[in-house]
Design a protein around this motif. Sequence first.
Motif: not given
Length: 762
Positions: A57-68, A299-306, A320-328
């Motif tokens: 459940g660790v996102s690229r953004e969370d891990l990258s922020a630490v490693l950088k 609650k989360f989707d796996m999405v392209p990083a680019c 990983l991308s956390k979902r929010g309230t979506r209206t279609s």
Amino acid sequence: MDVNVDNVQTFRMSKEEKKVLRKQIKASHTLLKHEGISTTPQPTKSLVVANGGLGNGVSREDLSAVLKQVGEVEVLVMPPHKPYSFVTYSSEESARKAHTLFNGHKLQYEENSVILYLCFVQSIARGAKVWVSLPEGLVVVEDFVSPEEEVLLLAAIDWSSSLDDVTAQKSLKHRKVKHYGYEFRYDNNSVDKDKPLSAGVPEVCLPVLERCVRDRHIDIMPDQLTVNQYETGQGIPPHVDTHSAFEDTILSLSLGAKTVMEFRHPDGRVVPVLLPPRSLLVMKRESRYLWTHGITPRKFDMVPACSPQCPAQTTSDVTLSKRGTRTSFTFRKIRHAPCRCAFPSACDSQGAPSPSPPSPPSLPCCHADAARLEEEYVHQVYDAIASHFSSTRYSPWPRVCHFLSSLPPGSVLADVGCGNGKYLGVNPRVTTVGCDRSSALVHICAEKGYQAFVSDALRVPLRTASCDACISIAVIHHFSTQERRLAAVKELVRLLKPGGQALIYVWAFEQEYNQQRSKYLKDFSKEHAGNHTLTIDNTSEDSQAPRTSAQHDSGHLKDGDMKCAQSYRPIDLSDGSQVADGKLSVHTNRTAFNSHDLLVPWHLKERKRGAKEEDSGYGVNKGKKKDKSKQANSFADSNPATNAHSALSLTSKTSLESNQGDSSPLDSNPDSTTGFDTNTTSILSLNTKDATHSPDYKCKPSPDGDTNQKSKPESTPVPVFHRYYHVFQQGELEQLCAQVAGVRVQSSYHDQGNWCVILEKD
């Protein structure tokens, strides 16, 4: 095995340093054994980060922020569904700093945290490019509406009223829906074309629709609108919008938040499509008429990083991308003439009536057929019903509890097919780990504070002879061939230490045994023989009534039961108990079986918890507090290949019940898992939708996609899913176990509609 041990000093290490080293060594060994990845004691520019993966459940953004924080990161590779990642720095010095600072470091993300363990590796390999073509006729137009238009459109929808006849608003359990122009009829998967609603398509939508016509996304102005609002974690089942109800082009506008919609072709191809906020989805031709589309509830989707719609992605370019309230906003044009599309096999206007389910599946004749059958009629079904299914599983079965309580303190127990973890906390004196093929159920285990991971029951990633005991409750009957059922038993035996024991439960063909009916059977009197309006009952196959003292025996083999193994003979295909013409029949819940291989319905509905407890005589401990949530998927504590976050891999599970409310202590295993580990796509989603859908043989959801409606009109059909079962006849389970070398049947018994054995390894 080489492990970096830089933090081993000449002086005595602290207790915490020793712990970090042990975890690091374990992670290194696990990587080598299951992934073929070797670590090195010599510093390099590249490291493996155990516990820092998408599977945790660790996102690229969370891990990258630490490693950088310690230097420039050249490459960050995060394999899908794995609880580890790889990082390459621009210099070896930065990699050394990362190893020093982050080895044993706690990474906080969302509401969870993990401990990172780092090891040097010589190099890392990035995933190969995977080219994914969108279904023919499918187009995603990003930023189709402006942020200002998005605000206006969302403000135009008034959700304050729970019921609104003007817009046919429905208050559904898992989302809210409004219809404009025409109401979709849930009872017949269509619309009443002669009864338009007084509220037409809102005027605020007209500029958007005019732009759609001008840009040639559609040829005519739509006259029907369905608005769905999804909260985080909600979704809708897969479907094809009814051909006879709507014209070719269907437009769907996503507002408020992004999501992943999954498109499935009848041949099995799956294409996950990211729908960014303010984007327009256009479905025409094949994508509209032939492919199902749906949204997996998570609650989360796996999405392209680019780039979201880049046609080529590497398997590691995801996050990983956390979902929010979506209206279609889904716009359609009502069809007033029969559909003449080029897909007659899927068209209700051309001989394929949508209300009628397709032909039932056949018994498999090879391994590939068996895997496909289990995937469609076990795994996918449990994916769709996981939440409702778990809510009905909370009473442990007494004789299973007796087995667990008899284990010596300090024993290691594996619950293969643990479901929602009902048995993981029965005996706190033993070390227990569970696995299940459903990541949604594994996530429930994590929320309860149990150790569990996602795994195939045919290939459990635990060491041979590592367990003192194993249990398999309501799992093996979901395997569709004798060979696969035998393989499941062999896998349990492999895990056992010499002298270890395994308890196996399977659903019994004989629901009446020793002149006693199981709780599962309904006592239908003659006057109800023709009554087709019976109350829907999901109490399942293994449901069980309170035992009398005579029933509560030690569980050892009795003289009457011993005859099972001696008298068992292979099932005679001509005895009438087999499927006709190789086709599986659909079982009527709460009745005796007339076939050994069948499909058992699960009626997806809202039920009041505890409503059936009184029938069973085993109530729930209402005073029990919710267990503290723990990190269930720790790389160092369980196999990395099996750890997965529920948001990432909603695979389905196998369980022993036909929807039983916990109406009995023996509610079929809420968490049994069959074992066919199918490949999943990089952007995961599963079964769900955004409009009307045609009924499916394995799943007949409401056309609106809701699977748990709060209030439904009497004419609204209850969503029904069908699960495959092989029900065992007397002696069959013993004979199956007798084919496994190095193990003996210590005892066997019939437990309220289930055949059960206790095995002991030599």
